[in-house]
Scaffold this motif. Structure first.
Motif, PDB file in Angstrom:
ATOM      1  N   SER A  42      99.091  18.499  34.105  1.00 48.38           N
ATOM      2  CA  SER A  42      97.659  18.624  34.352  1.00 48.38           C
ATOM      3  C   SER A  42      97.454  19.459  35.609  1.00 48.38           C
ATOM      4  N   ILE A  43      96.249  19.994  35.769  1.00 43.22           N
ATOM      5  CA  ILE A  43      95.891  20.781  36.951  1.00 43.22           C
ATOM      6  C   ILE A  43      94.514  20.303  37.397  1.00 43.22           C
ATOM      7  N   SER A  44      94.376  19.981  38.667  1.00 38.65           N
ATOM      8  CA  SER A  44      93.088  19.466  39.140  1.00 38.65           C
ATOM      9  C   SER A  44      92.847  19.849  40.591  1.00 38.65           C
ATOM     10  N   LYS A  45      91.591  19.798  40.990  1.00 42.98           N
ATOM     11  CA  LYS A  45      91.187  20.068  42.368  1.00 42.98           C
ATOM     12  C   LYS A  45      90.046  19.122  42.726  1.00 42.98           C
ATOM     13  N   GLU A  46      89.953  18.773  44.008  1.00 41.18           N
ATOM     14  CA  GLU A  46      88.881  17.903  44.489  1.00 41.18           C
ATOM     15  C   GLU A  46      88.216  18.525  45.710  1.00 41.18           C
ATOM     16  N   HIS A  47      86.974  18.169  45.930  1.00 39.31           N
ATOM     17  CA  HIS A  47      86.245  18.621  47.118  1.00 39.31           C
ATOM     18  C   HIS A  47      85.557  17.417  47.759  1.00 39.31           C
ATOM     19  N   THR A  48      85.800  17.221  49.050  1.00 40.60           N
ATOM     20  CA  THR A  48      85.133  16.158  49.797  1.00 40.60           C
ATOM     21  C   THR A  48      83.996  16.767  50.611  1.00 40.60           C
ATOM     22  N   PHE A  49      82.807  16.255  50.437  1.00 38.26           N
ATOM     23  CA  PHE A  49      81.656  16.730  51.204  1.00 38.26           C
ATOM     24  C   PHE A  49      81.731  16.139  52.611  1.00 38.26           C
ATOM     25  N   TYR A  50      81.613  16.991  53.613  1.00 39.45           N
ATOM     26  CA  TYR A  50      81.660  16.495  54.993  1.00 39.45           C
ATOM     27  C   TYR A  50      80.519  15.514  55.245  1.00 39.45           C
ATOM     28  N   GLU A  51      79.372  15.803  54.623  1.00 42.96           N
ATOM     29  CA  GLU A  51      78.255  14.861  54.636  1.00 42.96           C
ATOM     30  C   GLU A  51      77.915  14.558  53.190  1.00 42.96           C
ATOM     31  N   ALA A  52      77.887  13.286  52.840  1.00 37.59           N
ATOM     32  CA  ALA A  52      77.627  12.906  51.452  1.00 37.59           C
ATOM     33  C   ALA A  52      76.304  13.511  50.981  1.00 37.59           C
TER      34      ALA A  52
ATOM     35  N   GLN B 257      89.449  27.888  40.689  1.00 42.13           N
ATOM     36  CA  GLN B 257      90.839  27.699  41.120  1.00 42.13           C
ATOM     37  C   GLN B 257      91.687  27.076  40.013  1.00 42.13           C
ATOM     38  N   VAL B 258      91.134  26.066  39.345  1.00 48.31           N
ATOM     39  CA  VAL B 258      91.888  25.357  38.304  1.00 48.31           C
ATOM     40  C   VAL B 258      92.156  26.263  37.108  1.00 48.31           C
ATOM     41  N   PHE B 259      91.131  26.976  36.643  1.00 47.63           N
ATOM     42  CA  PHE B 259      91.295  27.806  35.448  1.00 47.63           C
ATOM     43  C   PHE B 259      92.206  29.007  35.710  1.00 47.63           C
TER      44      PHE B 259
ATOM     45  N   ALA C  25      94.306  24.338  27.755  1.00 48.91           N
ATOM     46  CA  ALA C  25      94.048  22.904  27.922  1.00 48.91           C
ATOM     47  C   ALA C  25      93.285  22.354  26.725  1.00 48.91           C
ATOM     48  N   SER C  26      93.583  21.102  26.386  1.00 44.68           N
ATOM     49  CA  SER C  26      92.865  20.439  25.295  1.00 44.68           C
ATOM     50  C   SER C  26      91.949  19.328  25.805  1.00 44.68           C
ATOM     51  N   THR C  27      92.067  19.010  27.105  1.00 44.72           N
ATOM     52  CA  THR C  27      91.272  17.916  27.683  1.00 44.72           C
ATOM     53  C   THR C  27      90.728  18.331  29.050  1.00 44.72           C
ATOM     54  N   ILE C  28      89.493  17.964  29.330  1.00 41.07           N
ATOM     55  CA  ILE C  28      88.902  18.180  30.652  1.00 41.07           C
ATOM     56  C   ILE C  28      88.563  16.821  31.256  1.00 41.07           C
ATOM     57  N   PHE C  29      88.491  16.754  32.575  1.00 40.25           N
ATOM     58  CA  PHE C  29      88.105  15.496  33.216  1.00 40.25           C
ATOM     59  C   PHE C  29      87.401  15.765  34.541  1.00 40.25           C
ATOM     60  N   ILE C  30      86.584  14.816  34.945  1.00 42.48           N
ATOM     61  CA  ILE C  30      85.903  14.890  36.235  1.00 42.48           C
ATOM     62  C   ILE C  30      86.127  13.587  36.988  1.00 42.48           C
ATOM     63  N   LYS C  31      85.976  13.666  38.297  1.00 48.03           N
ATOM     64  CA  LYS C  31      86.056  12.482  39.149  1.00 48.03           C
ATOM     65  C   LYS C  31      84.920  12.565  40.160  1.00 48.03           C
ATOM     66  N   VAL C  32      84.197  11.478  40.345  1.00 43.00           N
ATOM     67  CA  VAL C  32      83.115  11.435  41.325  1.00 43.00           C
ATOM     68  C   VAL C  32      83.270  10.175  42.171  1.00 43.00           C
ATOM     69  N   ARG C  33      83.192  10.352  43.477  1.00 41.79           N
ATOM     70  CA  ARG C  33      83.244   9.207  44.397  1.00 41.79           C
ATOM     71  C   ARG C  33      81.852   9.017  45.001  1.00 41.79           C
TER      72      ARG C  33
ATOM     73  N   GLY D 247      85.569  16.011  41.855  1.00 40.52           N
ATOM     74  CA  GLY D 247      86.788  16.684  41.418  1.00 40.52           C
ATOM     75  C   GLY D 247      86.733  16.975  39.934  1.00 40.52           C
ATOM     76  N   MET D 248      87.585  17.891  39.492  1.00 41.76           N
ATOM     77  CA  MET D 248      87.662  18.215  38.075  1.00 41.76           C
ATOM     78  C   MET D 248      89.071  18.709  37.766  1.00 41.76           C
ATOM     79  N   GLY D 249      89.389  18.701  36.477  1.00 41.41           N
ATOM     80  CA  GLY D 249      90.712  19.169  36.107  1.00 41.41           C
ATOM     81  C   GLY D 249      90.863  19.301  34.608  1.00 41.41           C
ATOM     82  N   VAL D 250      92.053  19.740  34.220  1.00 39.19           N
ATOM     83  CA  VAL D 250      92.385  19.915  32.808  1.00 39.19           C
ATOM     84  C   VAL D 250      93.738  19.269  32.531  1.00 39.19           C
ATOM     85  N   SER D 251      93.920  18.792  31.322  1.00 38.81           N
ATOM     86  CA  SER D 251      95.201  18.209  30.914  1.00 38.81           C
ATOM     87  C   SER D 251      95.418  18.506  29.435  1.00 38.81           C
TER      88      SER D 251
END
Length: 392
Positions: free
Chosen positions: A249-259, A276-278, A288-296, A348-352
């Motif tokens: 899989s390939i993924s990247k995340e970004h943290t906001f300095y201020e939410a 960057q990921v693509f 890729a056959s699958t995409i995913f996201i992550k949110v905090r 964050g987002m990524g592919v797998s």
């Protein structure tokens, strides 16, 4: 008290990591950059982030992931280059070919690092390791660091100990003592959630875990903690597997300095991450056959202090690698699951479900888009990442 007797197989495992790979390749391609502080990134000296920094730049405290304007503030004389992914891939393939001259058991774990199993290869293991490093330098002009031990875990930790261009040997029987004084954060494969548990119990050094009795490990961590405990003791039977050379899989995340609570800002962040990921997906010539996201999310007033994560994935039913196909799907996945009004700390987002040797005849509709975005990648590598962008 029940104890588990452990015994490590006597193997000779190397972990080889090219030093400041992207920046070093740039210095080889352009000899006028030799000995100078080089930053790979951009798209300019005022925008973007540092993807890699030469050792001359690292002396000023510059690290990958740092904002470019801050890096230039700390090292005003640093030279910024936009990067050349085709060249990096070429150098990686040539480095892999050098590895294969010494052993067939080569596991490329990224574009610039690999595990090699030289068990049974005729000759002194340390001398074989030195020969590989010399060959890389002679043929490619790159320096690399190497760890030699009986396990993949110890070899990887060792390779990072004396950079650049050094060989660190951890003999059989000394693995536990070598690891003991090191921070747990230097142990590969340990995630943030595990660190939260370790911090809660006051574990800071690898030796803090290694000295636990088996029964204590079960009591604190449960059965899943046995693997971590064994690694802290220098015990790891993980095999060097050539079939694992490509990413799962390939993924990247970004943290906001201020939410933030702006959907627009989240989409903009997702777009930067997806570029960057693509491009990395195409760098490996994969789909890729699958995409995913992550949110905090930051917990709202009245809730327990802290954060909560959501992770959502979607099987596409197709194989794709172009921004045109994948980015709108990433946006749709985010918008369909985003908790509106909630404050976002990280996205964050990524592919797998990655495939390399796919049958092109099955993907006639996307092959044109693939060629287009590979051309875009090449143009960006020469003229800068801001030159062309996909308009969603």
């Amino acid at each position: 008290m029940f104890e588990l007797k452990l015994q490590q197989r006597k193997r000779h495992i190397l972990h080889i990591d090219a030093d400041a790979f992207f920046a070093s390749v740039e210095q080889v391609l352009n000899p006028t950059l030799k000995g100078k502080a080089v930053l790979v990134g951009g798209p300019s000296e005022k925008k973007g982030i540092v993807s890699a920094a030469s050792y001359e730049a690292r002396k000023f405290g510059i690290k990958a992931g740092m904002a470019m304007y801050l890096a230039k503030k700390q090292c005003p004389h640093a030279i910024v280059v936009n990067g050349n992914f085709e060249a990096y891939r070429s150098f990686s393939k040539r480095m892999y070919e050098i590895f294969c001259k010494f052993t067939p058991d080569v596991e490329m774990v990224s574009i610039d690092e690999a595990y090699l199993d030289i068990t049974g290869i005729k000759g002194d293991p340390a001398e074989i390791a030195k020969s590989i490093l010399v060959e890389i330098y002679k043929k490619l002009g790159l320096s690399a660091s190497c760890g030699l031990s009986t396990t993949k875990t110890v070899a990887k930790v060792a390779s990072s100990m004396n950079k650049p261009h050094k060989l660190t040997v951890v003999p059989a029987g000394s693995e536990k003592g070598f690891l003991a004084p090191l921070s747990l954060r230097s142990l590969p494969g340990v995630g943030p959630k595990t660190f939260e548990v370790l911090d809660r119990y006051g574990f800071k050094k690898i030796g803090d875990i290694a000295k636990l009795h088996f029964s204590e490990v079960i009591e604190i961590f449960g059965i899943k903690g046995i693997t971590l405990w064994k690694k802290c003791k220098g015990m790891d039977d993980g095999e060097v597997n050539p079939d694992k050379s490509l990413p799962k899989s390939i993924s990247k995340e970004h943290t906001f300095y201020e939410a933030v609570n702006s959907e627009k800002m989240c989409i903009e962040a997702l777009k930067e991450l997806s570029v960057q990921v693509f491009s990395k997906l195409r760098l490996y010539e994969m789909k890729a056959s699958t995409i995913f996201i992550k949110v905090r999310y930051k917990n709202s007033f009245g809730q327990k202090q802290g954060y909560r994560d959501i992770s959502i994935q979607k099987n596409l039913g197709i194989l794709a690698s172009s921004d045109k196909e994948l980015f709108p799907l990433i946006c749709d996945l985010f918008l369909a699951n985003h908790q509106k009004g909630e404050v976002v700390r990280l996205i964050g987002m990524g592919v797998s479900g990655l495939v390399q040797n796919y049958n092109l005849s099955l993907f006639e509709d996307s092959s044109r888009a693939d060629r287009l975005f590979m051309a875009v990648d090449s143009i960006k590598s020469v003229h800068g990442k801001a030159t062309l962008n996909y308009g969603a």
